[in-house]
Enzyme design. Structure first.
Site, short mmCIF file in Angstrom:
data_model
loop_
_atom_site.label_atom_id
_atom_site.label_comp_id
_atom_site.label_asym_id
_atom_site.label_seq_id
_atom_site.Cartn_x
_atom_site.Cartn_y
_atom_site.Cartn_z
N HIS A 110 0.83 -1.21 0.00
CA HIS A 110 0.00 0.00 0.00
C HIS A 110 0.86 1.26 0.00
CE1 HIS A 110 -3.60 2.37 1.51
NE2 HIS A 110 -2.62 3.14 1.97
N GLU A 111 1.81 1.33 0.91
CA GLU A 111 2.63 2.54 1.02
C GLU A 111 3.55 2.72 -0.20
OE1 GLU A 111 1.85 4.68 3.05
OE2 GLU A 111 0.75 3.55 4.56
N HIS A 163 1.68 4.53 -2.79
CA HIS A 163 1.76 5.99 -2.63
C HIS A 163 3.10 6.51 -3.15
CE1 HIS A 163 -1.92 6.37 -0.48
NE2 HIS A 163 -1.51 5.81 0.66
#
Length: 305
Positions: A217-218, A221
């Site tokens: 997920h990170e 980003h």
């Protein structure tokens, strides 16, 4: 006010609509589909501390990404990963995770970004380039935008814009992690990277989030993706056209959830997407639009820099 869309690669932005995108547990709702987003706090569901860019920055970024218009072949881009293990003493409970957990985390990233879990096969692959281990009780509890974070990264970061620095610590506060945006690298290269709580790595103890997809997920980003729920029930959503609109972050694995039902938006919530807040076992995909966006952001802000 115009109602036509500006087509920006995989992104659709309605002219004259204010855009509000970001992280840190905020959802957005908008009555109808005109005017400015009303950002509402999502209490008790703050897992990601990646900051929300201001609207002016969002629009500038979308224009720059659109100009790139890049699409790469699956597996075309290899990213070197430098893992920095921050601990407060020996043992996993103190953050001193073993090499096996790090190896398994790299494997999870490669499975997610290759589409092996059921999503799109993106252009990105990850290889472990090095591991550092630091005992520092202050850095162990470092959170976003603190002096401890800045000191930790200034001392440990390696490589350039196209190298991923992944930090593990025991940040606390219920947070899972945060990341820097690719377009912020030029202004603050020493801060660039991803931080995740050590208990989120494969085999960790963070209930529901211990299969390694916090890093997935990170890193999303870090490669330029917003949350699927940003923008709420609007046509802009997360500025990727093939992720259905979602009013608020998902919690757990609410199969069949349709938070924008009755608002003129088709499709169930993308709870299976890595950029939602679903539990690790529930998430398994990136979309073709997200893959294209990451390619363009990579070419614009990270490749060869």
């Amino acid at each position: 006010m115009q109602s036509k869309f500006l087509a920006l690669g995989a992104v659709l932005i309605p002219v004259g609509i204010a855009v509000a995108i970001g992280c840190g547990g905020s959802g957005a709702d908008m009555s109808g589909d005109a005017g400015s987003f009303r950002i509402a706090n999502v209490s008790g569901n703050e897992r990601c501390a990646t900051p929300t860019p201001p609207e002016s920055k969002i629009r500038a970024v979308e224009a720059e990404i659109a100009a790139a218009g890049i699409s790469r072949a699956p597996g075309d881009t290899t990213i070197n990963v430098y893992v920095h293990v921050i601990n407060r003493g020996s043992g996993i409970a103190n953050g001193d995770i073993p090499d096996t957990m790090i190896t398994n985390q790299i494997n999870v990233l490669n499975q997610a970004y290759s589409g092996a879990t059921g999503g799109t096969n993106t252009s990105f692959r990850f290889v472990l380039a090095g591991v550092t281990r630091t005992t520092n009780s202050t850095w162990f509890t470092a959170t976003y935008d603190t002096a401890a974070e800045a000191q930790m990264k200034a001392a440990l970061r390696q490589g350039t814009a196209d190298d991923l620095n992944l930090y593990t610590n025991g940040m606390g506060g219920g947070l899972l992690g945060w990341a820097t945006w690719p377009w912020d690298y030029a202004a603050a290269p020493s801060l660039d990277g991803v931080v995740v709580v050590h208990t989120s790595l494969p085999g960790g103890t963070f209930t529901g989030y211990n299969l390694g997809d916090t890093a997935t997920h990170e890193v999303g980003h870090w490669l330029g993706l917003y949350h699927t729920f940003q923008g709420g029930c609007t046509t802009t959503n997360d500025l990727v056209s093939d992720t259905p609109a979602e009013r608020s972050p998902a919690s757990g694995c609410p199969t069949g959830r349709d938070s924008c039902k009755g608002r003129g938006f088709s499709g169930l919530d993308p709870i299976e997407n890595f950029m939602d807040y679903s539990t690790d076992a529930c998430m398994f995909k990136f979309t073709p639009g997200q893959s294209s966006r990451m390619d363009s952001a990579w070419a614009t802000y990270r490749a060869g820099r």
